[in-house]
Design a protein around this motif. Structure first.
Motif, PDB file in Angstrom:
ATOM      1  N   GLN A  17      82.064  70.552  75.312  1.00 14.90           N
ATOM      2  CA  GLN A  17      83.124  71.140  75.871  1.00 14.90           C
ATOM      3  C   GLN A  17      82.902  71.434  77.098  1.00 14.90           C
ATOM      4  O   GLN A  17      83.750  71.170  78.424  1.00 14.90           O
ATOM      5  N   ALA A  18      81.723  71.976  77.586  1.00 18.23           N
ATOM      6  CA  ALA A  18      81.425  72.264  78.896  1.00 18.23           C
ATOM      7  C   ALA A  18      81.305  71.185  79.794  1.00 18.23           C
ATOM      8  O   ALA A  18      81.597  71.029  80.976  1.00 18.23           O
ATOM      9  N   CYS A  19      80.721  69.938  79.400  1.00 20.67           N
ATOM     10  CA  CYS A  19      80.546  68.547  79.957  1.00 20.67           C
ATOM     11  C   CYS A  19      82.037  68.264  80.142  1.00 20.67           C
ATOM     12  O   CYS A  19      82.280  67.610  81.475  1.00 20.67           O
ATOM     13  N   VAL A  20      82.859  68.144  79.226  1.00 21.95           N
ATOM     14  CA  VAL A  20      84.201  67.652  79.518  1.00 21.95           C
ATOM     15  C   VAL A  20      84.932  68.384  80.603  1.00 21.95           C
ATOM     16  O   VAL A  20      85.549  67.791  81.733  1.00 21.95           O
ATOM     17  N   LYS A  21      84.817  69.796  80.898  1.00 23.08           N
ATOM     18  CA  LYS A  21      85.457  70.499  81.855  1.00 23.08           C
ATOM     19  C   LYS A  21      84.810  70.296  83.115  1.00 23.08           C
ATOM     20  O   LYS A  21      85.576  70.079  84.211  1.00 23.08           O
ATOM     21  N   ARG A  22      83.416  69.938  83.097  1.00 22.44           N
ATOM     22  CA  ARG A  22      82.504  69.599  84.434  1.00 22.44           C
ATOM     23  C   ARG A  22      83.234  68.266  85.174  1.00 22.44           C
ATOM     24  O   ARG A  22      83.449  68.246  86.238  1.00 22.44           O
ATOM     25  N   PHE A  23      83.001  67.291  84.036  1.00 19.35           N
ATOM     26  CA  PHE A  23      83.743  65.931  84.552  1.00 19.35           C
ATOM     27  C   PHE A  23      85.239  66.168  85.129  1.00 19.35           C
ATOM     28  O   PHE A  23      85.566  65.305  86.112  1.00 19.35           O
ATOM     29  N   LEU A  24      85.949  66.829  84.333  1.00 19.20           N
ATOM     30  CA  LEU A  24      87.366  66.920  85.087  1.00 19.20           C
ATOM     31  C   LEU A  24      87.506  67.405  86.433  1.00 19.20           C
ATOM     32  O   LEU A  24      88.043  67.148  87.158  1.00 19.20           O
ATOM     33  N   GLU A  25      86.762  68.745  86.584  1.00 23.95           N
ATOM     34  CA  GLU A  25      86.637  69.456  87.701  1.00 23.95           C
ATOM     35  C   GLU A  25      86.176  68.612  88.861  1.00 23.95           C
ATOM     36  O   GLU A  25      86.473  68.516  90.084  1.00 23.95           O
ATOM     37  N   LYS A  26      85.423  67.397  88.372  1.00 26.94           N
ATOM     38  CA  LYS A  26      84.801  66.573  89.657  1.00 26.94           C
ATOM     39  C   LYS A  26      85.781  65.299  89.663  1.00 26.94           C
ATOM     40  O   LYS A  26      85.318  64.202  90.363  1.00 26.94           O
ATOM     41  N   GLY A  27      87.013  65.259  88.909  1.00 26.87           N
ATOM     42  CA  GLY A  27      87.897  64.197  89.124  1.00 26.87           C
ATOM     43  C   GLY A  27      87.926  63.109  88.271  1.00 26.87           C
ATOM     44  O   GLY A  27      88.583  61.936  88.481  1.00 26.87           O
ATOM     45  N   HIS A  28      87.089  63.044  87.395  1.00 28.99           N
ATOM     46  CA  HIS A  28      87.244  62.042  86.491  1.00 28.99           C
ATOM     47  C   HIS A  28      88.012  61.877  85.231  1.00 28.99           C
ATOM     48  O   HIS A  28      88.432  63.181  85.098  1.00 28.99           O
ATOM     49  N   LYS A  29      88.161  60.911  84.695  1.00 26.37           N
ATOM     50  CA  LYS A  29      89.096  60.660  83.646  1.00 26.37           C
ATOM     51  C   LYS A  29      88.088  61.027  82.591  1.00 26.37           C
ATOM     52  O   LYS A  29      86.998  60.146  82.460  1.00 26.37           O
ATOM     53  N   VAL A  30      88.369  61.785  81.275  1.00 27.45           N
ATOM     54  CA  VAL A  30      87.429  61.840  80.348  1.00 27.45           C
ATOM     55  C   VAL A  30      88.065  61.794  78.787  1.00 27.45           C
ATOM     56  O   VAL A  30      88.920  62.131  78.721  1.00 27.45           O
TER      57      VAL A  30
END
Length: 249
Positions: A17-30
């Protein structure tokens, strides 16, 4: 790497869950893959997929449909995992099978099928496997989990060698004691077999870490994000400790 599609398994809780949040913050589609449905995503860039990764017979078909629908993920984070606690002499073979199915075989299948998609499209990529400091050390009451996490590191090293000519970098992250729902349950289960309270085990956990505290999932996700970034372009086949100094090799 440039902003792109990320696949995270076990993304509804803990480190995933923390990884999903971090990648979303960086502008990735997850694409967040979990066996449990938790409702619609709050972020327009998050795609929630419900799939049981231990259904190995259907995993390739599912992955083909996923790629057809969303494209090929260039970053794969294998975070889904489970643990079972018991002393080896009292342990059950089915518990070992359950752990290896999700902790090892699912990582093997997910890595294989999505690496095939990357190779077919002549694309580079990153595969990041969540192992554990239990992949480097032994722990009482966790023999099956320890064995499965050692296997993740072995798989990571071999895959890194095989995929290097295709510029697909494969690394593992080895967290220490992280405050997740799984760790909280382990303290309860461990307390039962050791005759201790969960609070006593928590204090023992902290006392074993040179930094004198346990980790938060976000601290592990930061290392995962680094491995997915351009700054990690010359790293492959590594098993990086995120343990507060508890494991140093």
């Amino acid at each position: 790497m440039a902003k792109g599609l990320v696949l995270v398994t076990g993304g509804n809780s803990g480190i995933g869950q923390a990884c999903v949040k971090r990648f979303l913050e960086k502008g990735h589609k997850v694409i967040n893959v979990d066996r449990v449905h938790t409702g619609e995503a709050d972020n327009a860039n998050e795609i929630k997929e419900v799939f049981d990764l231990t259904d190995l017979d259907q995993l390739k078909t599912w992955s083909d449909e996923l790629v057809e629908k969303y494209g090929v993920p260039k970053i794969i984070v294998n975070s889904a995992g489970i643990s079972r606690m018991d002393y080896l002499i009292d342990s059950q073979l089915q518990d070992w099978r359950d752990m290896f199915e999700l902790n090892v075989f699912a990582i093997y299948e997910v890595s294989k099928v999505f690496a095939n998609h990357l190779v077919a499209g002549n694309q580079s990529g990153r595969i990041i496997n969540i192992s554990s400091q239990a992949g480097k050390n032994g722990y009482r009451g966790l023999s099956g989990y320890v064995a499965s996490k050692h296997a993740v590191i072995g798989l990571t090293k071999s895959a890194a060698i095989e995929f290097a000519p295709k510029n697909i970098l494969v690394n593992a992250v080895c967290p220490g004691i992280v405050e997740t729902s799984m760790k909280h349950r382990e303290r309860v289960d461990g307390g039962k077999i050791r005759g201790m309270t969960a609070e006593e085990i928590y204090k023992e956990d902290c006392s074993q870490v040179p930094l004198s505290r346990t980790a938060q999932p976000e601290e592990v996700a930061g290392v995962v994000a680094f491995l997915a970034s351009d700054e990690a372009s010359y790293l492959t086949g590594q098993a990086i400790n995120v343990t507060g100094g508890m494991t140093m090799h």
